[in-house]
Design a protein around this motif. Structure first.
Motif, PDB file in Angstrom:
ATOM      1  N   PHE A 199      -3.765  12.134   0.477  1.00  0.00           N
ATOM      2  CA  PHE A 199      -3.004  11.034   1.074  1.00  0.00           C
ATOM      3  C   PHE A 199      -3.596  10.584   2.400  1.00  0.00           C
ATOM      4  O   PHE A 199      -4.376  11.302   3.011  1.00  0.00           O
ATOM      5  N   SER A 247      -6.998   7.112  -7.922  1.00  0.00           N
ATOM      6  CA  SER A 247      -6.500   8.034  -8.920  1.00  0.00           C
ATOM      7  C   SER A 247      -7.379   8.078 -10.157  1.00  0.00           C
ATOM      8  O   SER A 247      -7.958   7.098 -10.577  1.00  0.00           O
ATOM      9  N   TYR A 249       2.416   4.753  -0.918  1.00  0.00           N
ATOM     10  CA  TYR A 249       2.121   6.041  -1.512  1.00  0.00           C
ATOM     11  C   TYR A 249       3.428   6.675  -1.932  1.00  0.00           C
ATOM     12  O   TYR A 249       4.413   6.584  -1.205  1.00  0.00           O
ATOM     13  N   TRP A 304       2.056  11.323  -8.610  1.00  0.00           N
ATOM     14  CA  TRP A 304       1.743  10.742  -7.303  1.00  0.00           C
ATOM     15  C   TRP A 304       1.076   9.421  -7.577  1.00  0.00           C
ATOM     16  O   TRP A 304       0.374   9.258  -8.574  1.00  0.00           O
ATOM     17  N   SER A 305       1.340   8.453  -6.736  1.00  0.00           N
ATOM     18  CA  SER A 305       0.752   7.155  -7.006  1.00  0.00           C
ATOM     19  C   SER A 305       0.530   6.368  -5.739  1.00  0.00           C
ATOM     20  O   SER A 305       1.018   6.685  -4.663  1.00  0.00           O
ATOM     21  N   HIS A 306      -0.225   5.334  -5.927  1.00  0.00           N
ATOM     22  CA  HIS A 306      -0.693   4.512  -4.830  1.00  0.00           C
ATOM     23  C   HIS A 306      -0.784   3.103  -5.393  1.00  0.00           C
ATOM     24  O   HIS A 306      -1.279   2.923  -6.498  1.00  0.00           O
ATOM     25  N   GLU A 333       0.832  -1.204   0.000  1.00  0.00           N
ATOM     26  CA  GLU A 333       0.000   0.000   0.000  1.00  0.00           C
ATOM     27  C   GLU A 333       0.874   1.265   0.000  1.00  0.00           C
ATOM     28  O   GLU A 333       0.704   2.158   0.825  1.00  0.00           O
TER      29      GLU A 333
END
Ligand code: NAG
Ligand code: NAG
Ligand code: NAG
Length: 408
Positions: free
Chosen positions: A304, A223, A191, A215-217, A189
């Motif tokens: 976030f 997203s 970020y 930015w990513s997850h 998980e």
């Protein structure tokens, strides 16, 4: 709040199921989109969200179309998480506080430049995300090289470095970056916020050196440009509503027009990501040095969860991707790194992190580790150490890539 998040996810799934199986084809060296499975109406809708009605449109010297849009009308405000967001004008200010009437009245009509997103940009970015592996805390593909401090439970409020700029051409299906990653969360998980220099015909339509941010997850929601059935969720630049642009001079896609010349001169750019103490927003600043860097904009803390407070790791490096699997791109200046002459190598200098009270601290070379590629003749990375005035903590990296590297 919970309700809001659920509807947000559903909305995203709807929005993001559009471009799933589309891919771009290259004809005569130019990209053209396969029409087969796209939903034109949906793409147009997404483009309308991303490309706001401009107050003014500028064509830059390199031919980019920049739309100047009202700062309060930028795409980030279409993100449901940012519905009630108050703009922070600089990393140290408190949103909504009007201490200076001159500034607040002149900011009413302020516009920010945003590079126009094309249909091909959207389709290609999605295809790119689908084909590349996500960066995980402890499981990263061979395409990634980086250096980082490895200190248990350390908390970072940002990272900064100067990275050299080089002019090499990459193929249409290749992408390379020089960048920093600011990361948090368990491996399943993670970020991250990423910033740096990218060469990517798939993301930018040409292979020039350009500023990118993402930015990513790693989980399957959160997203705008997510897609079904894959792990990586991410968003580049302004291709989904999230980043808030503040600078009127620099924005994502900015082209670095001065490049180092092998053996003669080095040009570099200083990039910093730091968490604002007053808001928890993650700011990006850029300049020719730490002293002259200017805020570009920020990822609001609302985007976030764990990442709100601090990051658990800052990585300095880059990645090389080739979708065709035939050959990997040359990176940096195309030569293996060396420590004898810094005019002949790609480097990062002034490598720093932001500590818990917001101070910039030099990385200690002795607590740093590198993650090198499987074949050191393709790409390599070396910590040069503390080089003193003008350089401070420095590393050298990258290399020629090539066919043998794609087979590894
Ligand atoms: C407000 O900003 C202007 C322009 O930056 C500056 O000249 C002026 O001194 C500021 N006033 C106050 C009260 O801070
Ligand atoms: C990069 O190299 C190409 C080809 O050698 C040249 O045309 C271009 O002007 C260079 N760009 C920069 C930013 O130096
Ligand atoms: C953070 O760094 C600054 C120097 O940049 C230093 O003065 C300060 O004591 C540091 N704070 C902590 C908590 O270590």
């Amino acid at each position: 709040m919970r309700y809001l998040q659920i509807s947000f996810i559903i909305f995203y799934v709807l929005i993001s199921s559009i471009l799933i199986s589309s891919a771009t084809h290259y004809v005569d060296g130019k990209r053209s989109i396969s029409k087969t499975e796209e939903d034109d109406i949906e793409i147009e809708r997404q483009l309308r969200v991303l490309n706001k009605k401009p107050v003014k449109t500028i064509i830059t010297k390199v031919g980019d179309i920049m739309d100047c849009v009202d700062i309060y009308m930028q795409p980030a405000f279409d993100n449901p998480l940012l519905k009630d967001h108050k703009i922070q004008m600089n990393p140290n200010s408190v949103p909504g506080e009007t201490t200076n009437k001159t500034i607040s009245s002149s900011s009413i009509f302020r516009t920010v430049p945003i590079r126009r997103t094309t249909r091909a940009d959207l389709v290609d970015a999605k295809h790119f995300l689908k084909k590349t592996r996500p960066i995980h805390a402890n499981d990263m593909g061979g395409d990634y090289l980086y250096a980082e401090e490895v200190i248990q439970d350390k908390r970072y409020l940002g990272g900064a470095t100067s990275m050299s700029i080089h002019n090499l051409t990459v193929d249409l299906d290749q992408t390379s970056t020089s960048q920093i990653w600011i990361m948090n969360g368990p491996p399943e998980e993670v970020y991250s916020v990423e910033v740096g220099i990218m060469k990517s015909p798939m993301i930018f339509g040409d292979s020039h050196s350009r500023l990118f941010g993402s930015w990513s997850h790693s989980r399957l929601f959160g997203s705008w440009t997510s897609y079904n059935g894959a792990q990586r969720i991410g968003c580049f630049n302004m291709m989904c509503p999230g980043f808030i642009q503040i600078s009127s001079a620099v924005s994502f896609g900015h082209e670095f027009t001065q490049s180092s010349i092998y053996g003669q001169i080095s040009y570099d750019v200083y990039l910093m990501v730091s968490r604002s103490q007053s808001t928890g927003n993650w700011w990006l600043s850029m300049g020719s040095s730490a002293e002259t860097s200017e805020p570009v904009g920020y990822w609001p803390s609302e985007l976030f969860t764990q990442f709100k407070i601090s990051a658990s790791s800052v990585k300095y490096g880059g990645y090389a991707v080739a979708l065709s699997q035939e050959s990997t791109p040359p990176l940096g200046n195309g030569y293996l790194p060396q420590l004898d002459d810094y005019k002949m190598t790609a480097f990062m200098s002034k490598m720093q992190f932001v500590n818990e009270t917001g101070g910039l601290v030099d990385l200690n070379p002795h607590s740093m580790q590198t993650k090198r590629g499987p074949l050191p003749q393709c790409y390599d990375i070396k910590i040069a150490g503390q080089l003193g005035e003008g350089w401070f903590t420095t590393m050298v990296y990258w290399g020629p890539g090539g066919m043998v590297c794609a087979l590894s």
